[in-house]
Design a protein around this motif. Structure first.
Motif, PDB file in Angstrom:
ATOM      1  N   TYR A  24     -40.867  20.155  32.759  1.00  0.00           N
ATOM      2  CA  TYR A  24     -40.947  21.607  32.605  1.00  0.00           C
ATOM      3  C   TYR A  24     -40.929  22.328  33.946  1.00  0.00           C
ATOM      4  O   TYR A  24     -41.401  21.798  34.963  1.00  0.00           O
ATOM      5  CB  TYR A  24     -42.206  21.982  31.816  1.00  0.00           C
ATOM      6  CG  TYR A  24     -42.105  21.496  30.394  1.00  0.00           C
ATOM      7  CD1 TYR A  24     -41.198  22.094  29.511  1.00  0.00           C
ATOM      8  CD2 TYR A  24     -42.856  20.419  29.945  1.00  0.00           C
ATOM      9  CE1 TYR A  24     -41.054  21.634  28.214  1.00  0.00           C
ATOM     10  CE2 TYR A  24     -42.721  19.951  28.646  1.00  0.00           C
ATOM     11  CZ  TYR A  24     -41.823  20.574  27.790  1.00  0.00           C
ATOM     12  OH  TYR A  24     -41.667  20.109  26.504  1.00  0.00           O
ATOM     13  N   CYS A  25     -40.405  23.531  33.917  1.00  0.00           N
ATOM     14  CA  CYS A  25     -40.348  24.369  35.100  1.00  0.00           C
ATOM     15  C   CYS A  25     -41.767  24.665  35.587  1.00  0.00           C
ATOM     16  O   CYS A  25     -42.596  25.144  34.821  1.00  0.00           O
ATOM     17  CB  CYS A  25     -39.623  25.666  34.749  1.00  0.00           C
ATOM     18  SG  CYS A  25     -39.684  26.868  36.084  1.00  0.00           S
ATOM     19  N   PRO A  26     -42.038  24.377  36.861  1.00  0.00           N
ATOM     20  CA  PRO A  26     -43.392  24.639  37.362  1.00  0.00           C
ATOM     21  C   PRO A  26     -43.734  26.121  37.410  1.00  0.00           C
ATOM     22  O   PRO A  26     -44.901  26.489  37.480  1.00  0.00           O
ATOM     23  CB  PRO A  26     -43.393  24.040  38.770  1.00  0.00           C
ATOM     24  CG  PRO A  26     -41.996  23.686  39.092  1.00  0.00           C
ATOM     25  CD  PRO A  26     -41.163  23.738  37.854  1.00  0.00           C
ATOM     26  N   LYS A  27     -42.714  26.992  37.345  1.00  0.00           N
ATOM     27  CA  LYS A  27     -42.983  28.431  37.389  1.00  0.00           C
ATOM     28  C   LYS A  27     -43.180  29.004  35.987  1.00  0.00           C
ATOM     29  O   LYS A  27     -44.060  29.831  35.784  1.00  0.00           O
ATOM     30  CB  LYS A  27     -41.810  29.160  38.035  1.00  0.00           C
ATOM     31  CG  LYS A  27     -41.752  29.099  39.539  1.00  0.00           C
ATOM     32  CD  LYS A  27     -40.590  29.966  39.990  1.00  0.00           C
ATOM     33  CE  LYS A  27     -40.588  30.229  41.471  1.00  0.00           C
ATOM     34  NZ  LYS A  27     -39.362  30.986  41.837  1.00  0.00           N
ATOM     35  N   CYS A  28     -42.327  28.616  35.032  1.00  0.00           N
ATOM     36  CA  CYS A  28     -42.371  29.310  33.736  1.00  0.00           C
ATOM     37  C   CYS A  28     -42.491  28.372  32.538  1.00  0.00           C
ATOM     38  O   CYS A  28     -42.501  28.839  31.398  1.00  0.00           O
ATOM     39  CB  CYS A  28     -41.149  30.219  33.583  1.00  0.00           C
ATOM     40  SG  CYS A  28     -39.634  29.325  33.204  1.00  0.00           S
ATOM     41  N   GLN A  29     -42.580  27.066  32.759  1.00  0.00           N
ATOM     42  CA  GLN A  29     -42.754  26.064  31.694  1.00  0.00           C
ATOM     43  C   GLN A  29     -41.598  25.968  30.707  1.00  0.00           C
ATOM     44  O   GLN A  29     -41.726  25.381  29.640  1.00  0.00           O
ATOM     45  CB  GLN A  29     -44.075  26.260  30.908  1.00  0.00           C
ATOM     46  CG  GLN A  29     -45.305  25.816  31.665  1.00  0.00           C
ATOM     47  CD  GLN A  29     -45.668  26.806  32.737  1.00  0.00           C
ATOM     48  OE1 GLN A  29     -45.787  27.988  32.472  1.00  0.00           O
ATOM     49  NE2 GLN A  29     -45.816  26.324  33.952  1.00  0.00           N
ATOM     50  N   HIS A  38     -32.234  22.640  37.300  1.00  0.00           N
ATOM     51  CA  HIS A  38     -32.399  24.099  37.358  1.00  0.00           C
ATOM     52  C   HIS A  38     -33.115  24.557  36.093  1.00  0.00           C
ATOM     53  O   HIS A  38     -33.068  23.893  35.057  1.00  0.00           O
ATOM     54  CB  HIS A  38     -31.061  24.816  37.537  1.00  0.00           C
ATOM     55  CG  HIS A  38     -30.244  24.888  36.286  1.00  0.00           C
ATOM     56  ND1 HIS A  38     -29.309  23.938  35.952  1.00  0.00           N
ATOM     57  CD2 HIS A  38     -30.240  25.797  35.285  1.00  0.00           C
ATOM     58  CE1 HIS A  38     -28.748  24.250  34.790  1.00  0.00           C
ATOM     59  NE2 HIS A  38     -29.290  25.372  34.358  1.00  0.00           N
ATOM     60  N   CYS A  39     -33.795  25.681  36.219  1.00  0.00           N
ATOM     61  CA  CYS A  39     -34.503  26.246  35.070  1.00  0.00           C
ATOM     62  C   CYS A  39     -33.575  27.243  34.375  1.00  0.00           C
ATOM     63  O   CYS A  39     -32.994  28.096  35.040  1.00  0.00           O
ATOM     64  CB  CYS A  39     -35.770  26.949  35.534  1.00  0.00           C
ATOM     65  SG  CYS A  39     -36.613  27.795  34.181  1.00  0.00           S
ATOM     66  N   PRO A  40     -33.430  27.141  33.060  1.00  0.00           N
ATOM     67  CA  PRO A  40     -32.543  28.073  32.355  1.00  0.00           C
ATOM     68  C   PRO A  40     -33.145  29.478  32.244  1.00  0.00           C
ATOM     69  O   PRO A  40     -32.421  30.428  31.939  1.00  0.00           O
ATOM     70  CB  PRO A  40     -32.387  27.435  30.967  1.00  0.00           C
ATOM     71  CG  PRO A  40     -33.600  26.589  30.791  1.00  0.00           C
ATOM     72  CD  PRO A  40     -34.026  26.131  32.158  1.00  0.00           C
ATOM     73  N   SER A  41     -34.452  29.612  32.518  1.00  0.00           N
ATOM     74  CA  SER A  41     -35.096  30.909  32.279  1.00  0.00           C
ATOM     75  C   SER A  41     -35.523  31.652  33.547  1.00  0.00           C
ATOM     76  O   SER A  41     -35.831  32.827  33.489  1.00  0.00           O
ATOM     77  CB  SER A  41     -36.344  30.735  31.413  1.00  0.00           C
ATOM     78  OG  SER A  41     -36.091  29.889  30.341  1.00  0.00           O
ATOM     79  N   CYS A  42     -35.615  30.948  34.676  1.00  0.00           N
ATOM     80  CA  CYS A  42     -36.009  31.665  35.900  1.00  0.00           C
ATOM     81  C   CYS A  42     -35.209  31.113  37.080  1.00  0.00           C
ATOM     82  O   CYS A  42     -34.255  30.369  36.892  1.00  0.00           O
ATOM     83  CB  CYS A  42     -37.525  31.578  36.125  1.00  0.00           C
ATOM     84  SG  CYS A  42     -38.106  30.003  36.780  1.00  0.00           S
ATOM     85  N   ASP A  43     -35.605  31.483  38.299  1.00  0.00           N
ATOM     86  CA  ASP A  43     -34.774  31.104  39.446  1.00  0.00           C
ATOM     87  C   ASP A  43     -35.125  29.732  40.026  1.00  0.00           C
ATOM     88  O   ASP A  43     -34.587  29.339  41.059  1.00  0.00           O
ATOM     89  CB  ASP A  43     -34.878  32.184  40.530  1.00  0.00           C
ATOM     90  CG  ASP A  43     -36.313  32.313  41.051  1.00  0.00           C
ATOM     91  OD1 ASP A  43     -37.231  31.675  40.469  1.00  0.00           O
ATOM     92  OD2 ASP A  43     -36.531  33.039  42.034  1.00  0.00           O
ATOM     93  N   PHE A  44     -36.019  28.999  39.377  1.00  0.00           N
ATOM     94  CA  PHE A  44     -36.394  27.691  39.927  1.00  0.00           C
ATOM     95  C   PHE A  44     -35.215  26.718  39.849  1.00  0.00           C
ATOM     96  O   PHE A  44     -34.606  26.545  38.801  1.00  0.00           O
ATOM     97  CB  PHE A  44     -37.588  27.105  39.166  1.00  0.00           C
ATOM     98  CG  PHE A  44     -38.024  25.752  39.687  1.00  0.00           C
ATOM     99  CD1 PHE A  44     -38.802  25.664  40.827  1.00  0.00           C
ATOM    100  CD2 PHE A  44     -37.621  24.578  39.061  1.00  0.00           C
ATOM    101  CE1 PHE A  44     -39.187  24.423  41.329  1.00  0.00           C
ATOM    102  CE2 PHE A  44     -37.999  23.335  39.553  1.00  0.00           C
ATOM    103  CZ  PHE A  44     -38.788  23.262  40.684  1.00  0.00           C
ATOM    104  N   LYS A  45     -34.900  26.118  40.977  1.00  0.00           N
ATOM    105  CA  LYS A  45     -33.870  25.070  40.987  1.00  0.00           C
ATOM    106  C   LYS A  45     -34.068  24.150  42.193  1.00  0.00           C
ATOM    107  O   LYS A  45     -34.833  24.481  43.109  1.00  0.00           O
ATOM    108  CB  LYS A  45     -32.473  25.682  40.996  1.00  0.00           C
ATOM    109  CG  LYS A  45     -32.139  26.574  42.178  1.00  0.00           C
ATOM    110  CD  LYS A  45     -30.656  26.965  42.051  1.00  0.00           C
ATOM    111  CE  LYS A  45     -30.082  27.518  43.310  1.00  0.00           C
ATOM    112  NZ  LYS A  45     -30.400  28.832  43.734  1.00  0.00           N
TER     113      LYS A  45
HETATM  114 ZN   LIG Z   1     -38.522  28.586  35.096  1.00  0.00          ZN
END
Ligand SMILES: [Zn+2]
Lengths: 456, 237
Positions: free
Chosen positions: A208-213, A230-237
């Motif tokens: 899971y994305c550490p920023k938005c799960q 990459h995260c499909p929902s935020c800028d984490f990559k």
């Molecule tokens: Zn995210």
């Protein structure tokens, strides 16, 4: 002025090291224990080395420590390291003592290179502050000691000084983002043409994305959580790497700051390439001319305790360090074995055997390890040795490997006897961290058997 | 039969996937629902026979609580209706009143049972567990950062003889309310305790008199029981 208690402990400990050496013993732990006994805050008073390079991470620490130390020594630096000793406080203390003046008031070598167990970071870095810290990777490790990656991450975050220059693997989206405020150089190994992605691992430590799960997308999954995400929902990559490399004809081709350099690979596995890249990144941070480093690194061979192969009358024997209690290291080795084409035997000696008389080790980690990789036609024999062979048998059975492929003996050294030399052409001896001498002994027996029993 | 695994991608630390392997082998006809963190649990709208969850990280404990809080009433109804729950490691923490961290911050739990958990990182509590469930000798391992405390007497599941219970001061381990079983024991527990597991699986409808590889698991079990009873074996530091 250092406290008298410290100076006294320092001198006693140094004399202990000397005494042990005279007796021909490898005093890499005990003198450190003596120092801490005499002066519990000993580490706090040690002089800061002129240059301190620390190496941490779940896998690859020892290899990287050896590589960089060898190159630095060849380049003429005076150096102290704990490559042959322990990577916890005691070993670090002994290394620091050997790097210091007789009374322990100043450092006398050019560089100290420390392999540091992740767990003890809070007890080291506040006092011996690394100028450069290589974090090779972070995976789950011993359940009893390390718990899980999130915990190790937290320990490192709390301990790493804010000025320390980090060297991180951009293909590890966990460790590459450690301590976001610190300066860092990152490296990456490009997906090779036709490189197989390994998506069938039992464990992935980053889902899971550490920023938005949100669930992360793996654009390329080399193994476990190593790859590009990459995260499909935020800028984490995944981080954009400073140093990028690819492999071509057993050469690691590195692009860095408009330079193109080519290094001999250390082995066939991506882990070998990552270890080499971490070392190259370090030398660039230290301001070395990378063309000179290229020549130095090309002279080196991987440390033999990790991968050691001989061939006798067409039979191949390979000793591979798999690290007990570590499902990732073991799965990587099983993956290597499954990709070899010979008729194979895996001889499994991973069970903390040296502690068996006082410890009933939890083998839960077998259930996170990819034993499924051994479930294939070419693996004709699996041999277990040591104290936990009954647990191993259960795991083999639940994996769906036919039990008639499994033989075992509680006496590790006897395992060589169980290998069916008519059946297999390649034997992989998989040892843990504490039974390297036994693995060598077993290989010796096997060579003797092959010499006697196999027709040339 | 319908078996729901809650969040196996994050809540199956310390080898707990081994329990799932055994479950699949013993119930080949069962329907397995593997619920991911951002999905609505299957049990919310459908009947289930068994819900399983294993240990997770301290951060994900909070995310899971957030995901399950809207369904507390539904979970209570399922417990009251004797649905089987098997919750291991720190999965138990989630069902109490709150989890308190090292700085004293409290995160509300699901509030289904009258206990709370406290975290002591970086201290890690490791222990063997040897004890009895009803009259059956069972073994397990503990590796955790939390301890569970209660001001009420809980209906414990396991009487510990070696090791510790819900916290270091008690030998009462786990909780059993109807068919909800929570235990901090790892192992994976089912594989470590084949005779117990056989009886437990029979409750769920398993029809054979032995588990697959029962004899092999029993050999390993007997070795462990001897070791756990042996005073010279240090208690899993
Ligand atoms: Zn995210």
């Amino acid at each position: 002025m250092k406290p008298i208690r410290y100076t006294f402990a320092f001198v006693v400990s140094r004399l202990t090291i000397i005494a042990l050496r005279i007796l021909g013993r490898n005093g890499t732990h005990f003198p450190g224990a003596v120092a801490m006994r005499l002066c519990p805050d000993f580490i706090q008073h040690l002089p800061q080395p002129k240059k301190l390079i620390a190496i941490t991470g779940t896998n690859g620490k020892t290899t990287v420590t050896n590589l960089v130390s060898d190159v630095l020594k060849n380049a003429g630096y005076s150096l102290s390291n704990n490559a042959m000793g322990s990577n916890i406080q005691e070993g670090i203390i002994v290394t620091a003592i050997l790097a210091s003046s007789f009374f322990g008031d100043k450092s006398v070598v050019d560089v100290v290179v420390l392999e540091v167990d992740e767990r003890i970071s809070p007890r080291i870095y506040p006092y011996l502050k690394p100028d450069v810290l290589i974090v090779t990777n972070l995976f789950r490790d011993s359940y009893r000691r390390n718990a899980h990656v999130e915990f190790i991450q937290m320990m490192l975050e709390q301990a790493i000084p804010s000025h320390t220059q980090l060297i991180v693997n951009a293909d590890d989206p966990i460790s590459s983002f450690l301590c976001p405020g610190n300066p860092r150089i990152s490296f990456s190994l490009k997906a090779l043409e036709g490189e197989e992605q390994i998506k069938d691992s039992r464990i992935v430590d980053l889902v899971y994305c550490p920023k938005c799960q949100s669930e992360l997308n793996y654009d390329f999954q080399r193994y476990h959580h190593i790859g590009q995400v990459h995260c499909p929902s935020c800028d984490f990559k995944s981080m954009y790497p400073d140093i990028e490399a690819n492999i071509n004809h057993k050469k690691l081709n590195v692009q860095y700051m408009n330079q193109n350099l080519s290094f001999d690979v250390l082995g066939d596995n991506p882990t070998d390439h990552y270890n080499l890249l971490a070392s190259i990144a370090l030398f660039s941070v230290l301001g070395f001319d990378l063309e000179g480093i290229q020549t130095e690194l090309n002279k080196l061979k991987i440390v033999k305790t990790r991968f050691d192969q001989v061939e006798v009358k067409g039979k191949q024997i390979t000793i591979m360090m798999t690290k007990d209690q570590n499902p990732i290291a073991t799965s990587r080795i099983f993956d290597y074995i499954r990709h070899q084409n010979d008729r194979k035997c895996a001889l499994i000696l991973i069970n903390e055997n040296s502690e068996h008389h006082t410890l009933s080790e939890n083998n839960a980690w077998y259930y996170d390890t990819d034993f499924d990789y051994l479930k294939q036609d070419h693996v004709l024999q699996i041999i277990g040795g040591g104290h936990r062979i009954l647990d191993l048998k259960v795991k083999i059975a639940l994996t769906g490997i036919p039990l008639d492929h499994y033989r075992s003996t509680s006496n590790e050294l006897d395992t060589s006897r169980l290998v069916d030399l008519d059946l297999v052409d390649a034997i992989y001896i998989l040892n843990g961290t504490k039974n390297i001498p036994e693995a060598k002994q077993i290989r010796k027996h096997l060579i003797e058997r092959i010499e006697a029993e196999v027709q040339a | 039969m319908i078996i729901e695994m809650l969040y196996p991608e994050i809540a199956s630390l310390y080898g707990e996937k081994g329990n799932l392997d055994l479950l699949r082998l013993c119930f080949p006809e069962a329907e397995f629902k593997m619920t991911k963190l951002n999905e609505e649990p299957y049990f919310v709208k459908h009947p289930v026979d068994l819900i399983v969850m294993g240990p997770t990280t301290e951060d994900f404990q909070k995310h899971i609580i957030k995901r399950l809080t809207p369904y507390v009433d539904r979970i209570q109804n399922l417990i009251d209706a004797n649905v089987h729950f098997w919750m291991t490691g720190n999965a138990m923490d989630l069902f109490g009143k709150f989890i308190e961290d090292e700085e004293g911050n409290r995160f509300l739990g699901l509030g289904l049972f009258d206990y709370h958990a406290r975290l002591y990182r970086p201290k890690r509590f490791n222990s063997y567990v040897l004890g009895k469930v009803q009259n059956m000798e069972v073994i397990g391992f503990k590796s955790q950062f939390s301890q569970i405390f209660s001001t009420q007497e809980l209906n414990s599941w396991l009487k510990v003889e070696r090791g510790f219970g819900l916290n270091e001061k008690t030998m009462e381990e786990g909780i059993k309310v109807h068919n909800f079983i929570g235990t901090q024991c790892l192992g994976p527990f089912w594989i470590l305790n084949p005779d117990f597991t056989l009886l437990y699986f029979k409750e769920l409808g398993y029809a054979n008199d032995e588990l697959p590889f029962h004899a092999e698991m029993m050999d390993a079990y007997r070795q462990r029981v001897l070791e756990f009873k042996d005073e010279k074996f240090i208690n899993y530091p």
